[in-house]
Design an enzyme around this catalytic site. Structure first.
Site, mmCIF file in Angstrom:
data_model
loop_
_atom_site.group_PDB
_atom_site.id
_atom_site.type_symbol
_atom_site.label_atom_id
_atom_site.label_comp_id
_atom_site.label_asym_id
_atom_site.label_seq_id
_atom_site.Cartn_x
_atom_site.Cartn_y
_atom_site.Cartn_z
ATOM 1 N N LYS A 107 0.867 -1.192 0.000
ATOM 2 C CA LYS A 107 0.000 0.000 0.000
ATOM 3 C C LYS A 107 0.891 1.224 0.000
ATOM 4 C CE LYS A 107 -4.468 1.073 0.226
ATOM 5 N NZ LYS A 107 -5.609 0.321 -0.313
HETATM 6 P P1 NAD Z 1 -13.494 7.863 -2.079
HETATM 7 O O1 NAD Z 1 -12.512 8.858 -1.638
HETATM 8 O O2 NAD Z 1 -13.944 7.863 -3.499
HETATM 9 O O3 NAD Z 1 -14.804 7.911 -1.170
HETATM 10 C C1 NAD Z 1 -14.790 7.927 0.215
HETATM 11 C C2 NAD Z 1 -16.115 8.499 0.673
HETATM 12 O O4 NAD Z 1 -16.205 8.417 2.091
HETATM 13 C C3 NAD Z 1 -16.320 9.977 0.322
HETATM 14 O O5 NAD Z 1 -17.659 10.169 -0.084
HETATM 15 C C4 NAD Z 1 -16.066 10.686 1.666
HETATM 16 O O6 NAD Z 1 -16.765 11.904 1.761
HETATM 17 C C5 NAD Z 1 -16.627 9.654 2.611
HETATM 18 N N1 NAD Z 1 -16.143 9.777 3.983
HETATM 19 C C6 NAD Z 1 -14.911 10.065 4.448
HETATM 20 N N2 NAD Z 1 -14.910 10.057 5.791
HETATM 21 C C7 NAD Z 1 -16.159 9.739 6.175
HETATM 22 C C8 NAD Z 1 -16.806 9.554 7.418
HETATM 23 N N3 NAD Z 1 -16.144 9.698 8.565
HETATM 24 N N4 NAD Z 1 -18.108 9.230 7.429
HETATM 25 C C9 NAD Z 1 -18.781 9.082 6.282
HETATM 26 N N5 NAD Z 1 -18.242 9.230 5.079
HETATM 27 C C10 NAD Z 1 -16.946 9.558 5.019
HETATM 28 O O7 NAD Z 1 -12.849 6.415 -1.711
HETATM 29 P P2 NAD Z 1 -13.212 4.995 -2.299
HETATM 30 O O8 NAD Z 1 -12.244 4.677 -3.383
HETATM 31 O O9 NAD Z 1 -14.681 4.912 -2.566
HETATM 32 O O10 NAD Z 1 -12.826 4.076 -1.064
HETATM 33 C C11 NAD Z 1 -13.705 3.895 0.047
HETATM 34 C C12 NAD Z 1 -13.249 2.673 0.829
HETATM 35 O O11 NAD Z 1 -13.239 1.531 -0.017
HETATM 36 C C13 NAD Z 1 -11.835 2.763 1.415
HETATM 37 O O12 NAD Z 1 -11.778 2.076 2.631
HETATM 38 C C14 NAD Z 1 -10.993 2.040 0.374
HETATM 39 O O13 NAD Z 1 -9.765 1.569 0.897
HETATM 40 C C15 NAD Z 1 -11.934 0.930 -0.001
HETATM 41 N N6 NAD Z 1 -11.688 0.315 -1.297
HETATM 42 C C16 NAD Z 1 -11.576 1.067 -2.410
HETATM 43 C C17 NAD Z 1 -11.338 0.426 -3.630
HETATM 44 C C18 NAD Z 1 -11.223 1.211 -4.900
HETATM 45 O O14 NAD Z 1 -10.914 0.586 -5.929
HETATM 46 N N7 NAD Z 1 -11.473 2.492 -4.916
HETATM 47 C C19 NAD Z 1 -11.219 -0.957 -3.694
HETATM 48 C C20 NAD Z 1 -11.354 -1.704 -2.524
HETATM 49 C C21 NAD Z 1 -11.594 -1.041 -1.326
#
Ligand code: NAD
Length: 417
Positions: A107
């Site tokens: 990561k």
């Molecule tokens: P992103 O930045 O696109 O979205 C994150 C969202 O969470 C945003 O809408 C933000 O406003 C919101 N947020 C942040 N803090 C918050 C809180 N305290 N309460 C409520 N909402 C909150 O990120 P993403 O790519 O959608 O990733 C989200 C999660 O999924 C992470 O844990 C990431 O590691 C995981 N993930 C992402 C992927 C990917 O391909 N993008 C794949 C597997 C896992």
């Protein structure tokens, strides 16, 4: 939510201990798995648009590569720390093993606020960071991808910077790229497609009907918004969603596509038509069938686990639940589909993109989805069977599978010298 903020790496180590005990893991292998093989900290200095110089702390953590090259996303967020990146790198290692793809886990991240930076500043930051981790990464060594706060454009800059240093085009150096430079069809929705598949499978295992299930989604970013849209398509009723500024609730159902348009225009889900405003804490505690945490770590802790009313929690986010909360949820009979299974569609998509790049191929979306669904269902069945056979919850089962496969690879390779 709780005042305490559990250290994410300690949480992951506690999960590792649980798996090690169940697996009766060799103490030497357990020792190896308690630390990443390599962790690099860099100070990324760039000139900001106002002429001032700022230095941002960046990380790349390579956890273990016994099963193949390191693989893992890159996070841009103000709260990024070494321990967070270590935790996420360990989870990637187990996750790649759970879905049985030939990768290790890594990561990366930079402590910065991308929302407050211009496109030009972000490009300078990304290119300088890439140049500073250049010796660690490579298409057969360590392949970065996107995560919270990063996007396909940032992956394009990583790819271009790496290629400039090598002197030729290396599209297979990063995944989550835009289509035009070797990104994959179907990539954007892949993590949420996996989330929906796992949830649907679990609902059928407990003999319920998926259609009309009520759903609350915490976090309306790449994964959360797409999961809400796909769940609605499957007939579920989305009753609440949120982002970092707060949430919205309507027991009669919310149109997730309209919410996304509203968020794109206004910057938040807040203020969406015909909805009551709620806090993120209230969203987690709503009466609903399915809760999808899709934001950040440590959202469900011992402070609020007892108040959760959902029947199934599908972890789209990484590490949203602490081990103490897991115990409480388990006692309440709430099923948790763990992160290292539920959101593995993301890394599967990365693997498929990398394969296409290495072979200079371009698969259709249909072909991509077919392969994704096959691998996700296979992993779900593996975890479910392990859980039934060992009479453990789904997280323990997924950890047993993931950690067990990594441990077996380490034993087979042997310890050099
Ligand atoms: P992103 O930045 O696109 O979205 C994150 C969202 O969470 C945003 O809408 C933000 O406003 C919101 N947020 C942040 N803090 C918050 C809180 N305290 N309460 C409520 N909402 C909150 O990120 P993403 O790519 O959608 O990733 C989200 C999660 O999924 C992470 O844990 C990431 O590691 C995981 N993930 C992402 C992927 C990917 O391909 N993008 C794949 C597997 C896992």
């Amino acid at each position: 939510m709780s005042e305490e903020k559990p250290n994410p790496f300690k949480v992951v180590l506690k999960q590792l201990d649980i798996a090690a005990e169940k697996l009766n893991l060799d103490p030497g292998i357990h020792e190896i798995l308690k630390q990443p093989k390599r962790a690099l900290i860099v100070s990324v200095s760039i000139r900001m648009d106002n002429g001032n110089i700022r230095s941002f702390t960046g990380y790349r953590v390579q956890y273990h590569d016994a099963r193949g090259p390191y693989k893992g996303g890159t996070r841009y967020h103000p709260d990024v720390t070494l321990d967070e990146v270590k935790a996420l790198a360990a989870l990637m290692t187990w996750k790649c093993a759970v879905v049985d793809i030939p990768y290790g886990g890594a990561k990366g991240g930079i402590a910065c606020n991308p929302k407050e930076m211009s496109l030009v500043e972000l490009e300078r930051l990304t290119r300088r960071y890439t140049s500073m981790i250049l010796d660690l990464i490579g298409p057969y060594r360590d392949i970065p991808a996107s995560d919270v706060g990063t996007n396909p454009q940032i992956m394009a800059w990583i790819t271009d910077t790496y290629s400039q240093f090598r002197g030729y085009s290396v599209p297979e150096i990063a995944t989550g790229k835009p289509l035009i430079i070797g990104g994959s069809e179907g990539r954007a929705d892949a993590p949420s497609r996996g989330v929906v598949l796992c949830t649907k499978e679990m609902v059928s295992k407990i003999g319920k009907r998926f259609k009309d299930m009520t759903v609350a989604v915490q976090g309306y970013g790449n994964v959360g918004a797409s999961a809400a849209i796909l769940l609605k398509k499957e007939g579920c009723k989305i009753i609440a969603v949120s982002d970092s500024r707060g949430g919205i609730y309507n027991p009669n159902g919310i149109d997730p596509i309209k919410v996304l348009k509203h968020k794109e225009k206004s910057g938040s889900v807040i203020g969406f038509e015909e909805c009551k405003g709620i806090t993120n804490e209230e969203l987690l505690e709503l009466e609903c069938d399915i809760l999808v945490p899709a934001a950040l770590e440590n959202q469900i802790t011992k402070a609020n686990a007892d108040k959760i009313k959902a029947k199934i929690i599908t972890e789209a986010a990484n590490a949203p639940t602490t081990p103490e909360a897991d115990e409480i949820l388990s006692k309440k009979g709430i099923i948790v589909i763990p992160d290292i299974l539920a959101n593995a569609g993301g890394v599967l998509a990365s693997y498929f993109e990398w394969l296409q790049n290495l072979h200079r191929e371009h698969w259709s979306e249909e072909e991509f989805i077919k392969k994704l669904e096959y691998k996700m269902l296979e992993a779900f069945d593996d975890v479910y069977e392990t859980s039934e056979k060992n009479e453990v919850d789904m997280r323990t089962a997924a950890l047993m599978l993931g950690v067990g496969r990594v441990a077996e690879a380490i034993e087979t390779l042997g310890l050099w010298p």
